[in-house]
Design a protein around this motif. Structure first.
Motif, PDB file in Angstrom:
ATOM      1  N   SER A   1       0.743  -1.198   0.106  1.00 55.16           N
ATOM      2  CA  SER A   1      -0.194   0.050   0.168  1.00 55.16           C
ATOM      3  C   SER A   1       0.728   1.221  -0.022  1.00 55.16           C
ATOM      4  O   SER A   1       0.354   2.324  -0.644  1.00 55.16           O
ATOM      5  N   GLU A   2       2.076   1.206   0.532  1.00 49.90           N
ATOM      6  CA  GLU A   2       2.661   2.521   0.685  1.00 49.90           C
ATOM      7  C   GLU A   2       3.444   3.043  -0.778  1.00 49.90           C
ATOM      8  O   GLU A   2       3.978   2.158  -1.330  1.00 49.90           O
ATOM      9  N   GLU A   3       3.263   4.185  -0.971  1.00 51.35           N
ATOM     10  CA  GLU A   3       3.370   4.772  -2.261  1.00 51.35           C
ATOM     11  C   GLU A   3       4.723   4.780  -2.627  1.00 51.35           C
ATOM     12  O   GLU A   3       5.233   4.688  -3.611  1.00 51.35           O
ATOM     13  N   SER A   4       5.756   4.878  -1.631  1.00 53.63           N
ATOM     14  CA  SER A   4       7.040   5.165  -1.763  1.00 53.63           C
ATOM     15  C   SER A   4       7.753   3.648  -2.291  1.00 53.63           C
ATOM     16  O   SER A   4       8.330   3.671  -3.067  1.00 53.63           O
ATOM     17  N   PHE A   5       6.949   2.671  -2.048  1.00 52.63           N
ATOM     18  CA  PHE A   5       7.450   1.272  -2.609  1.00 52.63           C
ATOM     19  C   PHE A   5       6.993   1.082  -3.915  1.00 52.63           C
ATOM     20  O   PHE A   5       7.582   0.339  -4.537  1.00 52.63           O
ATOM     21  N   GLN A   6       5.791   1.840  -4.338  1.00 56.12           N
ATOM     22  CA  GLN A   6       5.526   1.758  -5.736  1.00 56.12           C
ATOM     23  C   GLN A   6       6.166   2.611  -6.696  1.00 56.12           C
ATOM     24  O   GLN A   6       6.094   2.293  -7.666  1.00 56.12           O
TER      25      GLN A   6
END
Length: 482
Positions: free
Chosen positions: A31-36
């Protein structure tokens, strides 16, 4: 934020002393945007299950979709569904298994392997080989002794299946895997990017001598890399790195090509890249490529094994040079003074290749070598012929292998036509690191070959640039990352 992630259902159990590793849950990773957004992450999947459509399965699946480097990969997990593949791969190192297990007293051995380390340290060589074949954090190998020791079962383990009393062993193996050679240096300050230099300590004529390798390590650290020296036993560690520099002699049918392919597929900056290895190590391909683009070379002929009876050798001008398509360091190159010698050499070469190159002989006192990095000249050398020999290396010298002298020039002093020809030729291959061998006859220059893995030795190629040569190479790696 760290570029290394450990993903586990129970991060509280995995708080590590390693400062640059982030421990998160699958939910955070999903869910966390930084990992996407970023493609720079290196993921170790330590979920409780790798079963189809489990959280662990989706961690690896999403990591691959996001182009993160992940262990284990989905394809690796799929391999374990076919035991025959596992057993066939194990047969390739049967001698290591027999030697490693010869002191075992029982007829069955259950061996736990964590990041290449065996829970019985004396069997680490087997653990490393299995880990290089199947990059999975935790595995259980079952060996049975019948007429000889046989690997009967190999399976990935999730944390639920791993013995509680072996948790400390697992964490130590993980720490060692992540920290590599620097794990004992408490003062070591890790940098943002990791670079591996692939070397072979046993190689007699490596492309860089020991002092040059040390200089590369210093230069890499200077431009901002954590630098590790790795060997062919470290194949499973490739996903830890951002860049790979191959400093052992390359060939397609060789582990160096396997390393380059793996590194490229994982998104590492790699020299030599697999495409350059493929093109440069085959002299038939190179000759045809240069001819197609009207790059001057000595006159040559491609001789096919099944057409040898139709060749009119009397039409050739002797002496003539004969080359195996994949020879290196002057090996696989012979000179025939007459038709009888030509037939004898061809008979030898055709035992391992369907094609052989015959090339016009241009006698010279030296060969030019122009080093090219990213389509720009890096260094220029003269390699003189070995004493009383027609090549720069004489493998049949009285005291073993003999080499000729060398002279290194400032690029500004080198003939412009020489440099332009080297740049034109290597641009047909790629934008990596190359060494171009060139003959000079009068005012004309002829490409002899292009090397994807050129010599960079302390005391030879670095005589003009000194330490700056090593810095320029390492800076090129960094430029391609940032």
């Amino acid at each position: 934020m760290s570029s290394k992630l450990i993903i586990t259902d129970t991060p509280e159990e995995w708080q590590s002393a390693i400062q640059d590793v982030e421990i998160i849950t699958p939910a955070q990773y999903f869910s966390e945007e930084s990992f996407q957004r970023s493609r720079k992450y290196k993921v170790i999947n330590l979920c409780k299950s790798y079963q189809y459509q489990s959280l662990g399965y989706y961690v690896s699946l999403l990591a691959e979709a996001r182009r993160h480097k992940v262990m284990p990969e989905i394809a690796t997990l799929q391999d374990f569904r076919f035991p025959s593949i596992v057993k066939e791969d194990a047969e390739d190192f049967d001698e290591v298994i027999q030697q490693g297990l010869k002191k075992q007293r029982e007829d069955r051995l259950d061996l736990f392997i964590c990041f290449g380390k065996a829970h019985q340290p004396e069997l680490n060589k087997i653990g490393t080989l299995i880990f290089n074949l199947f990059q999975v954090p935790i595995m259980k190998a079952v060996f049975l002794k019948k007429d000889k020791w046989i690997l009967t079962n190999l399976k990935p383990l999730n944390l639920n299946e791993f013995p509680d009393d072996a948790q400390e062993f697992l964490k130590n193996a993980l720490n060692e895997y992540l920290l590599g050679k620097n794990r004992l240096n408490k003062q070591y300050n890790r940098k943002k990017y990791d670079l591996a230099i692939l070397v072979n300590p046993e190689e007699t004529t490596p492309p860089s001598n020991k002092k040059a390798i040390q200089n590369f390590v210093k230069a890499g650290e200077k431009v901002g890399f954590n630098v590790d020296l790795i060997t062919k036993n470290d194949f499973a560690k490739i996903i830890q790195y951002d860049a790979l520099f191959i400093r052992e002699t390359t060939n397609v049918n060789h582990h160096t090509f396997k390393f380059a392919k793996k590194a490229a597929s994982e998104g590492l900056v790699v020299m030599d890249d697999p495409d350059s290895i493929l093109k440069c190590t085959n002299k038939v391909y190179l000759s045809e490529l240069l001819r197609a683009h009207q790059v001057p070379t000595p006159q040559y002929w491609i001789i096919k094994k099944d057409r040898i009876s139709q060749m009119k050798f009397s039409n050739l001008e002797y002496p003539i040079i004969l080359k195996q398509p994949d020879g290196s360091f002057s090996k696989g190159v012979k000179k025939a003074k007459n038709e009888a010698e030509l037939v004898e050499v061809l008979k030898d070469f055709f035992q391992t290749s369907e094609l052989v190159i015959a090339q016009e002989f241009i006698p010279t006192d030296f060969d030019w070598r122009v080093g090219i990095l990213n389509n720009k000249p890096l260094y220029v050398c003269k390699y003189f012929m070995a004493p009383d020999h027609w090549q720069i290396m004489n493998w049949k010298g009285s005291g073993g292998m003999e080499e000729g002298d060398t002279a290194t020039l400032d690029i500004a002093e080198a003939p412009r036509a020489l440099l332009d020809l080297a740049v034109k030729a290597t641009a047909l291959i790629g934008n990596g690191l190359y060494g171009v061998d060139i003959k000079q006859h009068g005012k004309k220059y002829y490409i002899i070959e292009i090397n994807d893995n050129p010599n960079l030795d302390e005391g030879v190629e670095d005589l003009v640039l000194k330490q700056q040569l090593y810095v320029q190479v390492m800076q090129e790696f960094m430029n391609r990352l940032v």
